[in-house]
Write a protein that holds these residues in place. Structure first.
Motif, short mmCIF file in Angstrom:
data_model
loop_
_atom_site.label_atom_id
_atom_site.label_comp_id
_atom_site.label_asym_id
_atom_site.label_seq_id
_atom_site.Cartn_x
_atom_site.Cartn_y
_atom_site.Cartn_z
N SER A 1 56.54 107.21 117.16
CA SER A 1 56.60 106.76 117.59
C SER A 1 56.24 105.37 117.66
O SER A 1 57.11 104.04 118.62
N GLN B 1 60.12 104.25 117.86
CA GLN B 1 60.22 104.38 119.52
C GLN B 1 60.15 102.68 120.49
O GLN B 1 60.58 102.43 121.03
N ALA C 1 63.10 104.33 121.92
CA ALA C 1 63.06 105.09 122.52
C ALA C 1 64.82 105.54 122.75
O ALA C 1 64.98 106.83 122.64
N GLN C 2 65.68 104.89 123.53
CA GLN C 2 66.26 105.12 123.92
C GLN C 2 67.94 105.68 122.49
O GLN C 2 68.50 105.97 122.11
N GLU D 1 66.94 108.47 120.92
CA GLU D 1 67.01 109.76 121.50
C GLU D 1 68.26 109.72 121.10
O GLU D 1 68.71 110.81 120.54
#
Length: 185
Positions: free
Chosen positions: A37, A40, A48-49, A52
């Motif tokens: 968290s 992100q 977050a992107q 990922e």
């Protein structure tokens, strides 16, 4: 849930290896043992992107590993010549005049500060005085001309290419004075 760097990430962070963007590398540096968290939430939500993408590319492992991105397959069997180190172009959200300006300052420091301190100071002052896209690019072009003289046209071309990747694609009037309301007489 904590994320961990993979061996691929450690290799990326070793000296002389630069295939990821600055934000991706900085996120990798912070990743070991950090909660998912926290990572992100970095970069105004773009973290977050980035997390990922790093997990898909195999740089980070975590609680719910994402499957790696499949390698593109080609129908023909002829190998294509690609450079050994390919820099991904930053996404539109990572492009900014501020980032491009910092890139020019960094380039000035790396290439001129020790070799020609007077020239480096000249470029620093010119970059500080550049208040809009056009004047900043003019300073950058003058800097790249000096790079071409000192290190060759190929080096200057690679620096220009990276600057183009950092600039916003739609040149908006980013002049500070243009954004201010007109003064009343």
């Amino acid at each position: 849930m904590l994320l961990q760097k993979t061996e691929k990430a450690r290799l990326e962070l070793s000296p002389g290896v630069r295939t990821l963007s600055l934000r991706e590398r900085s996120l990798l540096l912070l990743a070991d043992g950090k909660p998912l968290s926290d990572l992100q939430a970095m970069y105004n939500g773009i973290g977050a992107q980035i997390v990922e993408n790093l997990m898909r590319q195999g740089y980070l492992t975590g609680p719910a590993d994402l499957p790696p991105t499949p390698e593109p397959t080609t129908s023909n069997t002829t190998p294509t010549s690609t450079p050994s180190i390919e820099r991904p172009a930053p996404g539109e959200s990572l492009r900014s005049l501020a980032g491009a300006r910092m890139y020019l300052f960094d380039t000035c420091e790396r290439l001129f500060a020790r070799r020609d301190p007077v020239l480096a100071q000249h470029f620093r002052e010119a970059l500080r005085a550049a208040k809009d896209r056009t004047s900043m690019l003019d300073v950058g072009e003058a800097m790249f001309e000096e790079v071409a003289l000192a290190a060759g046209a190929e080096r200057a071309a690679s620096l220009r290419e990276r600057l183009d990747q950092l600039l916003p694609t739609s040149p908006v009037a980013e002049n500070f004075a243009a954004k201010q309301p007109a003064l009343l007489d």
